[in-house]
Write a protein that holds these residues in place. Structure first.
Motif, PDB file in Angstrom:
ATOM      1  N   MET A  28     -37.908  17.723   3.128  1.00 61.28           N
ATOM      2  CA  MET A  28     -37.645  17.183   1.801  1.00 61.28           C
ATOM      3  C   MET A  28     -37.663  15.656   1.857  1.00 61.28           C
ATOM      4  O   MET A  28     -37.433  15.049   2.906  1.00 61.28           O
ATOM      5  N   GLU A  70     -33.859  13.814  -1.584  1.00 58.77           N
ATOM      6  CA  GLU A  70     -33.823  15.186  -2.106  1.00 58.77           C
ATOM      7  C   GLU A  70     -32.965  16.065  -1.194  1.00 58.77           C
ATOM      8  O   GLU A  70     -33.238  16.191  -0.011  1.00 58.77           O
ATOM      9  N   ILE A  90     -30.894  19.934  -0.731  1.00 56.01           N
ATOM     10  CA  ILE A  90     -30.862  21.334  -1.141  1.00 56.01           C
ATOM     11  C   ILE A  90     -29.411  21.778  -1.215  1.00 56.01           C
ATOM     12  O   ILE A  90     -28.648  21.573  -0.252  1.00 56.01           O
ATOM     13  N   THR A 144     -27.646  27.652  -1.257  1.00 52.63           N
ATOM     14  CA  THR A 144     -28.950  28.285  -1.050  1.00 52.63           C
ATOM     15  C   THR A 144     -28.918  29.176   0.180  1.00 52.63           C
ATOM     16  O   THR A 144     -29.660  30.158   0.273  1.00 52.63           O
ATOM     17  N   PHE A 146     -32.501  27.027   6.644  1.00 50.85           N
ATOM     18  CA  PHE A 146     -32.224  25.784   5.904  1.00 50.85           C
ATOM     19  C   PHE A 146     -31.401  24.853   6.790  1.00 50.85           C
ATOM     20  O   PHE A 146     -30.365  25.240   7.330  1.00 50.85           O
ATOM     21  N   SER A 177     -32.797  16.998   4.641  1.00 47.86           N
ATOM     22  CA  SER A 177     -32.802  18.434   4.413  1.00 47.86           C
ATOM     23  C   SER A 177     -34.180  18.980   4.769  1.00 47.86           C
ATOM     24  O   SER A 177     -35.199  18.412   4.367  1.00 47.86           O
ATOM     25  N   TYR A 187     -36.407  29.634  -4.604  1.00 46.52           N
ATOM     26  CA  TYR A 187     -35.104  29.223  -4.071  1.00 46.52           C
ATOM     27  C   TYR A 187     -34.909  27.705  -4.100  1.00 46.52           C
ATOM     28  O   TYR A 187     -33.770  27.230  -4.136  1.00 46.52           O
ATOM     29  N   VAL A 188     -36.004  26.960  -4.070  1.00 42.99           N
ATOM     30  CA  VAL A 188     -35.941  25.492  -4.150  1.00 42.99           C
ATOM     31  C   VAL A 188     -36.882  25.074  -5.283  1.00 42.99           C
ATOM     32  O   VAL A 188     -38.070  24.823  -5.054  1.00 42.99           O
ATOM     33  N   VAL A 192     -40.368  22.523  -5.655  1.00 47.92           N
ATOM     34  CA  VAL A 192     -40.361  22.121  -4.254  1.00 47.92           C
ATOM     35  C   VAL A 192     -41.522  21.190  -3.920  1.00 47.92           C
ATOM     36  O   VAL A 192     -41.363  20.237  -3.141  1.00 47.92           O
TER      37      VAL A 192
END
Length: 483
Positions: free
Chosen positions: A296, A300, A302, A306, A335, A348, A387-388, A391
């Motif tokens: 990321m 940014e 997450i 998550t 993650f 991240s 989920y993201v 992205v």
């Protein structure tokens, strides 16, 4: 003139360790602590084998195989490595499943799984308890005829949703299939069920750095960029290695290399019994993997809800062939949040892993190979979008590894991520009966795969080597005294 990475080595060592996977590192450290002179040879420019990492511009550090291992790692690292390493092992508390059958979060231990199976899957409490007790009671000496599928059929007939919950994480962890022996599933599953899934805070780079420091403290002669080409025997026993064209004598060898490479390439089948070679040839290699590494942008982040590990699938049911298919339906996302490396830049990252077959990638042309990697990256980002959100707009870097990547950097035959199937364990253990002084500590059998299995196997083998050297020395002294 090329650099001599074996400059100033001793003429002879008690032990040469080939390969620096966690089993090899642990064997080298344990033997050095026992007073043995040890040379550790790693063909790559970094230690760690599959337990490694790579860096990319922008402060991004990707771990190849950090997530995750059972709580037993704490005890093993404290005993065979250092307290600092053991104290850096932390729990991953949010393990998620998302597939057409169910969507849930768990701490991935027996207590939580018991409640899930009873309340969410409506399995009778007595059945759940008996299943866990049966899995926990399994050991190496049990009947190997029962498959994992037969184990599930016994306790959960017709319950493919329960099988999926119990099986998918272990398949990700070490390549297990429903057709493998039930004991190989039960032992690994029970290890995780003890207290859940753990990881190393600080990343693999910090772990290997700490291990390297302890190796040097123990007196191990650590050499990188050293390709061991041959193991030489004398009167049927280990006598030396040839590495980077140089011959180095030794009393014993621990190969942390691939089982088949050790037998057929480094030694040669002419030095083993016919029946042993038949068994060795029959050993099946485990599958390989593909991974997509996603970084990321620096600003940014997450949300941690998550999850730490996310087992995601669009397949209607759990099937081994679907898990290995090029038409990917199942992905496991790891993650990595800023606290993974608290001393580094706050980054991240996401690593998407899928099981794969080497043959699906091996014979592609250069253009086909690149197109396939690009397609894997794009389809993974498509899947991750759920989920993201957004992205693609939020990422800084995307990179893909394939079975060919694993083969190139680790020299694992067919890019195998988990060594051999279960039958490899017996062959690995029988090597010193064939060639005195030669031992194997690579990834063999899905029980001995993974970080905890590797460390513990390294300890087992190191104790065997120490005993062999003591007996050999005693025999030599006795022979000298009778001359």
């Amino acid at each position: 003139m090329p650099k001599d990475f074996l400059k100033d080595t001793q003429d002879e060592y008690d032990v040469v360790v080939i390969g620096s996977g966690l089993a090899g590192l642990t064997a080298a450290n344990t033997l050095a602590r026992q007073g043995r002179s040890v040379l550790l040879c790693e063909q790559h420019y970094k230690l760690g084998g599959m337990a490694t990492w790579f860096k990319r511009p922008g402060g991004h550090i990707f771990d190849i195989s950090l997530h995750g291992f059972p709580i037993g790692m704490i005890k093993s690292c404290k005993r065979y490595w250092t307290r600092e390493i053991a104290d850096s092992i932390v729990q991953l508390k949010n393990i998620r499943f998302d597939n057409p059958m169910f969507s849930l979060s768990t701490t991935f231990n027996r207590e939580d799984f018991t409640q899930l199976l009873i309340k969410e899957f409506n399995v009778p409490e007595a059945t759940v308890k008996e299943f866990f007790d049966t899995a926990r009671g399994m050991n190496f000496y049990d009947d190997q005829g029962m498959t994992t599928k037969q184990l599930f059929d016994k306790f959960f007939p017709g319950r493919e949703d329960v099988v999926r919950l119990l099986m998918e994480p272990i398949t990700y962890a070490n390549g297990s299939t429903l057709e493998d022996p039930a004991i190989s599933y039960g032992i690994v599953f029970s290890n995780f069920m003890s207290k859940g899934v753990f990881t190393f805070q600080g990343g693999t780079d910090r772990l290997i750095q700490l291990m390297h420091e302890d190796l040097k403290k123990s007196g191990v002669d650590v050499r990188i960029n050293v390709d061991v080409e041959k193991i030489n025997l004398e009167n049927g026993r280990v006598r030396s290695i040839v590495a980077n064209g140089k011959t180095i004598k030794c009393k014993s060898i621990v190969s942390n290399s691939n089982l088949k490479l050790t037998i057929f390439d480094l030694v040669g089948e002419q030095h083993f019994d016919k029946k042993f070679i038949e068994d060795a040839k029959a050993v099946r290699l485990n599958n390989s993997s593909t991974q997509v590494y996603i970084a990321m942008k620096p600003d940014e982040q997450i949300p941690e809800e998550t999850g730490d590990l996310l087992f995601s699938s669009t397949a209607p049911a759990f099937r081994t062939d679907l898990l290995l298919s090029r038409d990917i339906t199942s992905r496991t996302y790891s993650f990595y949040y800023p606290h993974t490396r608290p001393e580094g830049r706050p980054r991240s990252l996401v690593v998407s892993s899928t099981n794969a077959r080497f043959e699906d990638w091996a014979n592609l042309s250069e253009d086909e190979y690149k197109a396939s990697k690009d397609d894997l990256a794009e389809t993974t980002l498509d899947a991750l979008e759920k989920y993201v959100p957004n992205v693609r707009e939020r990422i800084d870097h995307v990179e893909v590894s394939t079975p060919k990547t694993f083969q190139r950097y680790t020299k694992h035959a067919l890019g195998s991520s988990f060594g051999t199937k279960f039958e490899g364990l017996a062959v690995s253990r029988a090597i010193p009966e064939q060639v005195p002084g030669l031992y194997h500590a690579g990834s063999v059998g899905i029980i001995m795969s993974g970080w905890l299995g590797a460390i513990n196997y390294g300890v087992i083998v190191s104790n065997d080597v120490d005993s062999y050297i003591m007996k050999s020395s005693a025999g030599s002294q006795l022979a000298d005294s009778t001359k």
